[in-house]
Motif scaffolding. Structure first.
Motif, PDB file in Angstrom:
ATOM      1  N   TYR A 293       0.809  -1.218   0.000  1.00  0.00           N
ATOM      2  CA  TYR A 293       0.000   0.000   0.000  1.00  0.00           C
ATOM      3  C   TYR A 293       0.841   1.266   0.000  1.00  0.00           C
ATOM      4  CZ  TYR A 293      -4.195  -2.822   0.758  1.00  0.00           C
ATOM      5  OH  TYR A 293      -5.219  -3.715   0.620  1.00  0.00           O
ATOM      6  N   PHE A 294       2.159   1.111  -0.075  1.00  0.00           N
ATOM      7  CA  PHE A 294       3.030   2.265  -0.241  1.00  0.00           C
ATOM      8  C   PHE A 294       3.685   2.210  -1.614  1.00  0.00           C
ATOM      9  CE2 PHE A 294       3.010   2.441   4.453  1.00  0.00           C
ATOM     10  CZ  PHE A 294       2.749   3.796   4.614  1.00  0.00           C
ATOM     11  N   ALA A 295       3.849   3.385  -2.237  1.00  0.00           N
ATOM     12  CA  ALA A 295       4.499   3.479  -3.540  1.00  0.00           C
ATOM     13  C   ALA A 295       5.992   3.194  -3.394  1.00  0.00           C
ATOM     14  CB  ALA A 295       4.270   4.862  -4.143  1.00  0.00           C
ATOM     15  N   ASP A 296       6.705   3.233  -4.511  1.00  0.00           N
ATOM     16  CA  ASP A 296       8.130   2.910  -4.487  1.00  0.00           C
ATOM     17  C   ASP A 296       8.940   3.864  -3.609  1.00  0.00           C
ATOM     18  OD1 ASP A 296       7.727   0.760  -6.127  1.00  0.00           O
ATOM     19  OD2 ASP A 296       8.373   1.755  -7.964  1.00  0.00           O
ATOM     20  N   ASP A 297       8.421   5.066  -3.383  1.00  0.00           N
ATOM     21  CA  ASP A 297       9.145   5.997  -2.514  1.00  0.00           C
ATOM     22  C   ASP A 297       8.961   5.665  -1.034  1.00  0.00           C
ATOM     23  OD1 ASP A 297       6.546   6.788  -2.023  1.00  0.00           O
ATOM     24  OD2 ASP A 297       6.791   8.832  -2.774  1.00  0.00           O
ATOM     25  N   LEU A 298       8.142   4.637  -0.735  1.00  0.00           N
ATOM     26  CA  LEU A 298       7.875   4.181   0.630  1.00  0.00           C
ATOM     27  C   LEU A 298       7.233   5.259   1.489  1.00  0.00           C
ATOM     28  CD1 LEU A 298      11.133   2.132   1.378  1.00  0.00           C
ATOM     29  CD2 LEU A 298       8.959   1.339   0.427  1.00  0.00           C
ATOM     30  N   ARG A 299       6.589   6.218   0.828  1.00  0.00           N
ATOM     31  CA  ARG A 299       5.981   7.320   1.567  1.00  0.00           C
ATOM     32  C   ARG A 299       4.536   7.556   1.147  1.00  0.00           C
ATOM     33  NH1 ARG A 299       5.724  13.023   1.612  1.00  0.00           N
ATOM     34  NH2 ARG A 299       5.831  13.799   3.762  1.00  0.00           N
ATOM     35  N   ASN A 300       4.301   7.669  -0.147  1.00  0.00           N
ATOM     36  CA  ASN A 300       2.951   7.940  -0.627  1.00  0.00           C
ATOM     37  C   ASN A 300       2.129   6.659  -0.696  1.00  0.00           C
ATOM     38  OD1 ASN A 300       2.926  10.864  -1.284  1.00  0.00           O
ATOM     39  ND2 ASN A 300       4.652  10.290  -2.583  1.00  0.00           N
ATOM     40  N   GLU A 342       0.287   6.902 -10.262  1.00  0.00           N
ATOM     41  CA  GLU A 342       0.749   8.252  -9.975  1.00  0.00           C
ATOM     42  C   GLU A 342      -0.318   9.279 -10.301  1.00  0.00           C
ATOM     43  OE1 GLU A 342       4.252   8.603 -12.251  1.00  0.00           O
ATOM     44  OE2 GLU A 342       5.448   7.294 -10.958  1.00  0.00           O
ATOM     45  N   ALA A 343      -1.039   9.068 -11.406  1.00  0.00           N
ATOM     46  CA  ALA A 343      -2.097  10.002 -11.786  1.00  0.00           C
ATOM     47  C   ALA A 343      -3.200  10.004 -10.758  1.00  0.00           C
ATOM     48  CB  ALA A 343      -2.660   9.619 -13.159  1.00  0.00           C
ATOM     49  N   PHE A 344      -3.490   8.838 -10.206  1.00  0.00           N
ATOM     50  CA  PHE A 344      -4.570   8.736  -9.235  1.00  0.00           C
ATOM     51  C   PHE A 344      -4.234   9.385  -7.906  1.00  0.00           C
ATOM     52  CE2 PHE A 344      -6.474   4.844 -11.400  1.00  0.00           C
ATOM     53  CZ  PHE A 344      -7.607   5.532 -11.782  1.00  0.00           C
ATOM     54  N   VAL A 345      -3.032   9.148  -7.388  1.00  0.00           N
ATOM     55  CA  VAL A 345      -2.765   9.478  -6.001  1.00  0.00           C
ATOM     56  C   VAL A 345      -1.989  10.780  -5.835  1.00  0.00           C
ATOM     57  CG1 VAL A 345      -2.792   7.053  -5.356  1.00  0.00           C
ATOM     58  CG2 VAL A 345      -0.612   8.136  -5.892  1.00  0.00           C
ATOM     59  N   ASP A 346      -1.816  11.533  -6.879  1.00  0.00           N
ATOM     60  CA  ASP A 346      -1.096  12.792  -6.790  1.00  0.00           C
ATOM     61  C   ASP A 346      -1.845  13.759  -5.887  1.00  0.00           C
ATOM     62  OD1 ASP A 346       0.805  14.761  -7.312  1.00  0.00           O
ATOM     63  OD2 ASP A 346      -0.351  15.547  -8.996  1.00  0.00           O
ATOM     64  N   VAL A 347      -1.225  14.196  -4.801  1.00  0.00           N
ATOM     65  CA  VAL A 347      -1.843  15.138  -3.888  1.00  0.00           C
ATOM     66  C   VAL A 347      -0.858  16.240  -3.567  1.00  0.00           C
ATOM     67  CG1 VAL A 347      -3.424  13.480  -2.837  1.00  0.00           C
ATOM     68  CG2 VAL A 347      -1.141  13.785  -1.872  1.00  0.00           C
ATOM     69  N   GLU A 348      -1.385  17.368  -3.116  1.00  0.00           N
ATOM     70  CA  GLU A 348      -0.542  18.487  -2.740  1.00  0.00           C
ATOM     71  C   GLU A 348      -0.020  18.271  -1.327  1.00  0.00           C
ATOM     72  OE1 GLU A 348       0.366  21.062  -4.587  1.00  0.00           O
ATOM     73  OE2 GLU A 348      -0.737  20.288  -6.302  1.00  0.00           O
ATOM     74  N   CYS A 349       1.287  18.205  -1.178  1.00  0.00           N
ATOM     75  CA  CYS A 349       1.886  17.971   0.129  1.00  0.00           C
ATOM     76  C   CYS A 349       3.046  18.947   0.299  1.00  0.00           C
ATOM     77  CB  CYS A 349       2.361  16.516   0.237  1.00  0.00           C
ATOM     78  SG  CYS A 349       2.799  16.024   1.905  1.00  0.00           S
TER      79      CYS A 349
END
Length: 356
Positions: A293-300, A342-349
């Motif tokens: 449930y985490f992306a390759d960056d292990l954060r998002n 990436e298109a789905f989960v792009d959020v402003e952080c």
């Protein structure tokens, strides 16, 4: 012979089912979440960047996601999105800490006026210290910023007085504040606007007592404004990008921050009948999903993880009436799976600025 103190506990099979069943489908929905949502209820969101996922999925599932500050109706939708309208229920940007939320409510009702209330950059751009990334490129003048701020705070008052459900995602405990009056900023001054001055600014890391006290004040103030409102608390699973805690690694700092927030959320939900906790943090970070449930960056968080959270939320918040969501359309040409995610989960952080 002494009686068995554990005789009324669930049998071993129950524990095995619970641990092995990440969807919690065999657990009584009322025991997991006791608030019932209907499509006519106004649901407002605020908090860290993970709260943006909740807003997005509420909209796609036919619920009344309440936006009190939608932007001028003559502006194209794409331009409004670019200027962060609709990201949350008002244009406050990410609210990472409980102290930020206290400050926002006090400012909205004229109960607090920060001393450091404008940043003027070297190139003449004007920034709002408490929403430094909300206006792309900044404002052309201090007067423009003040006018936009007045409109924004009016929208916050409208949101708090009219919403039926307030969803707040607790994100961080670390904050930077002004020594003069304790005003807190979403980012350390100097990272994405302003200038850091050790004589004026200081780091502070909230503890459980701080968070419970701040949120208790907010909950009481909101109830006074809007007695019917129900509050849903979640904890963001997104780990810290960096830490300012002396002699701490970001891994231990993340564990501290999330532990404090999780405990505070539990205390608040137990002590207030109108406060409900939903375990999005546990669903995303639980070992049962093996890190998928985490992306390759292990954060998002991946869309798979967010969809799991929201499927559970809708299943239990509607008493099983809405167990599935309307699929979210892909907004660009299909390439590969990761590009779609990436298109789905792009959020402003705002925290990504720390990486720059």
């Amino acid at each position: 012979m002494a009686s068995n103190p554990y005789k009324n506990l669930p049998d071993e099979a129950f524990w095995r089912r619970s641990v092995a069943n990440p969807d919690f489908r065999e657990v009584d929905p009322v025991g997991l979440f006791d608030l019932r949502l209907t499509p006519d209820m106004k649901v407002a969101t605020a908090g860290s960047c993970f709260a943006q996922h909740i807003a997005r999925h509420l909209q796609s599932s036919g619920f009344n996601y309440y936006v009190a500050e939608p932007g001028h109706p003559m502006l194209p939708e794409a331009l409004r999105r670019e200027h962060n309208y609709g990201l949350f229920s008002a244009r406050y940007g990410n609210i990472y800490t409980a102290r930020q939320l206290v400050q926002l409510v006090k400012r909205a009702y004229g109960e607090f006026q920060p001393v450091e209330d404008v940043w003027i950059e070297d190139d003449g751009r004007v920034l709002d210290p408490f929403r430094p990334t909300t206006q792309p490129g900044g404002y052309v003048s201090e007067a423009e910023m003040q006018a936009d701020r007045e409109q924004h705070l009016a929208a916050v008052r409208t949101m708090l007085s009219e919403t039926d459900v307030f969803v707040f995602t607790l994100g961080l405990t670390e904050c930077w504040r002004a020594k003069s009056d304790g005003a807190v900023f979403p980012l350390c001054p100097g990272v994405d606007g302003g200038r850091f001055d050790p004589n004026c600014h200081e780091f502070y890391n909230q503890n459980v007592t701080d968070v419970v006290a701040d949120m208790s004040w907010v909950l009481g103030r909101i109830r006074a404004i809007n007695p019917r409102v129900q509050t849903i608390l979640t904890v963001s699973p997104v780990p810290l990008m960096a830490t300012a805690q002396p002699d701490a690694h970001v891994l231990s700092a993340t564990t501290y921050s999330k532990s404090v927030l999780r405990v505070a959320a539990d205390v608040l939900s137990r002590e207030n009948a109108e406060v409900h906790y939903f375990p999005s943090f546990e669903v995303i970070t639980g070992a049962f999903n093996r890190g998928r449930y985490f992306a390759d960056d292990l954060r998002n968080a991946t869309e798979e993880g967010v969809s799991h959270v929201m499927r559970l939320f809708l299943q239990h918040a509607t008493g099983g009436k809405v167990a599935q969501q309307t699929p979210l359309p892909i907004q660009r040409e299909e390439t590969d799976f990761l590009a779609q995610v990436e298109a789905f989960v792009d959020v402003e952080c705002d925290e990504v600025a720390l990486d720059r």
